[in-house]
Design an enzyme around this catalytic site. Structure first.
Site, PDB file in Angstrom:
ATOM      1  N   GLU A   1      -3.348  -9.926   3.839  1.00  0.00           N
ATOM      2  CA  GLU A   1      -3.793  -9.640   5.464  1.00  0.00           C
ATOM      3  C   GLU A   1      -5.440 -10.843   5.597  1.00  0.00           C
ATOM      4  O   GLU A   1      -5.630 -11.481   6.376  1.00  0.00           O
ATOM      5  CB  GLU A   1      -4.833  -7.894   5.153  1.00  0.00           C
ATOM      6  CG  GLU A   1      -3.586  -7.300   5.617  1.00  0.00           C
ATOM      7  CD  GLU A   1      -2.734  -6.291   4.662  1.00  0.00           C
ATOM      8  OE1 GLU A   1      -2.621  -5.667   4.390  1.00  0.00           O
ATOM      9  OE2 GLU A   1      -2.783  -7.624   3.041  1.00  0.00           O
TER      10      GLU A   1
ATOM     11  N   GLU B   1       0.807  -0.823  -0.209  1.00  0.00           N
ATOM     12  CA  GLU B   1       0.107  -0.197   0.325  1.00  0.00           C
ATOM     13  C   GLU B   1       1.005   1.283  -0.448  1.00  0.00           C
ATOM     14  O   GLU B   1       0.232   2.160  -0.218  1.00  0.00           O
ATOM     15  CB  GLU B   1      -0.677   0.031   1.473  1.00  0.00           C
ATOM     16  CG  GLU B   1      -1.406  -0.458   1.287  1.00  0.00           C
ATOM     17  CD  GLU B   1      -2.924  -1.231   2.108  1.00  0.00           C
ATOM     18  OE1 GLU B   1      -4.358  -1.386   2.210  1.00  0.00           O
ATOM     19  OE2 GLU B   1      -2.983  -1.040   3.543  1.00  0.00           O
TER      20      GLU B   1
END
Length: 260
Positions: A131, A111
């Site tokens: 995740e 990210e």
């Protein structure tokens, strides 16, 4: 306490190295420090381009520091200015940012790279959003990734957490180019110096238009430009640099950009 960030100024270029052994993971304190660094970069007119990279040869950044979380850092804690990593929510950042991905970029590290404008990758770099395996969501990546690469590939990465190597990342357009590890920073610095010689007010206008128009219809975005509703575009059109560009073209010389 050793600083988690190493910063170097080279003329108009700011180089930021995330340096938190063993893996360059980001805890709350590091995120806040990154926010301060990138806010200062945004607000310093003498700086025109930034490079973000990781220390060492194995990790760019694995994202959130799970060890710090286990010791009390709350996942919804104070990330500081600009949100996680100081970049992805920093308002008004109208200067080019280059991510030099020198190794593993996963979770929040991917990210972070997605928050840059240009991504250069070492040949051994790898990318993932793991995740899903810990029962949480890669929130920023869920917003950004399907807009950057083919939807089905992005959703596969989000749903499965699978890893992709640098070659696959380049194939899907996630990175601009792949370089031998020993050449990565030299290429990032050369590109930064090239950009630093460019017109800063034009870069600012490009970034604002791209950012604001992302979810707008084409004509709506064009109408905002013609109605003088983009501040950076208006500043450009009323600037000395706008006149300098025209003069330099007519005089057949390189323009001298002053950012005003």
């Amino acid at each position: 306490m050793t600083s988690p960030l190493k910063t170097t100024r080279n003329g108009a270029v700011l180089e930021v190295v995330l340096d938190r052994p063993k893996a360059n993971a980001i805890d709350l304190a590091t995120s806040r420090a990154m926010g301060e660094v990138f806010t200062d970069f945004r607000d310093d007119d003498s700086l025109r381009v930034a490079i973000i990279t990781g220390a060492g040869e194995k990790f760019f950044c694995p994202g959130w520091d799970l060890k710090a979380a286990a010791e009390g850092d709350a996942v919804d804690g104070d990330y500081g200015k600009g949100g996680f990593g100081g970049l992805q929510e920093l308002r008004g950042l109208n200067k080019p940012v280059i991510a030099a991905v020198n190794g593993i970029a996963c979770g929040g590290g991917l990210e972070l790279a997605l928050s840059a404008d240009i991504i250069l990758a070492a040949s051994h770099a790898s990318f993932a959003l793991p995740e899903i395996r810990s029962g949480t969501v890669a929130d920023a990546a869920s917003i950004k990734l399907p807009k950057r690469i083919p939807y089905h590939i992005a959703m596969e990465m989000l749903f499965t957490g699978r890893w992709i190597d640098a070659e696959e990342a380049a194939r899907w357009g996630l990175v601009n180019r792949i370089l031998p590890a020993d050449d990565l920073m030299a290429e990032a610095r050369a590109m930064a110096q090239q950009l630093a010689k460019g017109p800063p007010l034009v870069f600012a206008a490009i970034k604002e238009i791209v950012r604001e128009a992302e979810d707008m219809k084409f004509q709506d975005a064009m109408n905002r430009i013609t109605k003088s509703q983009f501040a950076t575009v208006e500043r450009l059109y009323r600037s000395e640099d706008q006149l300098e560009g025209a003069r330099a073209f007519s005089e057949k010389r390189d323009p001298v950009w002053k950012g005003r």
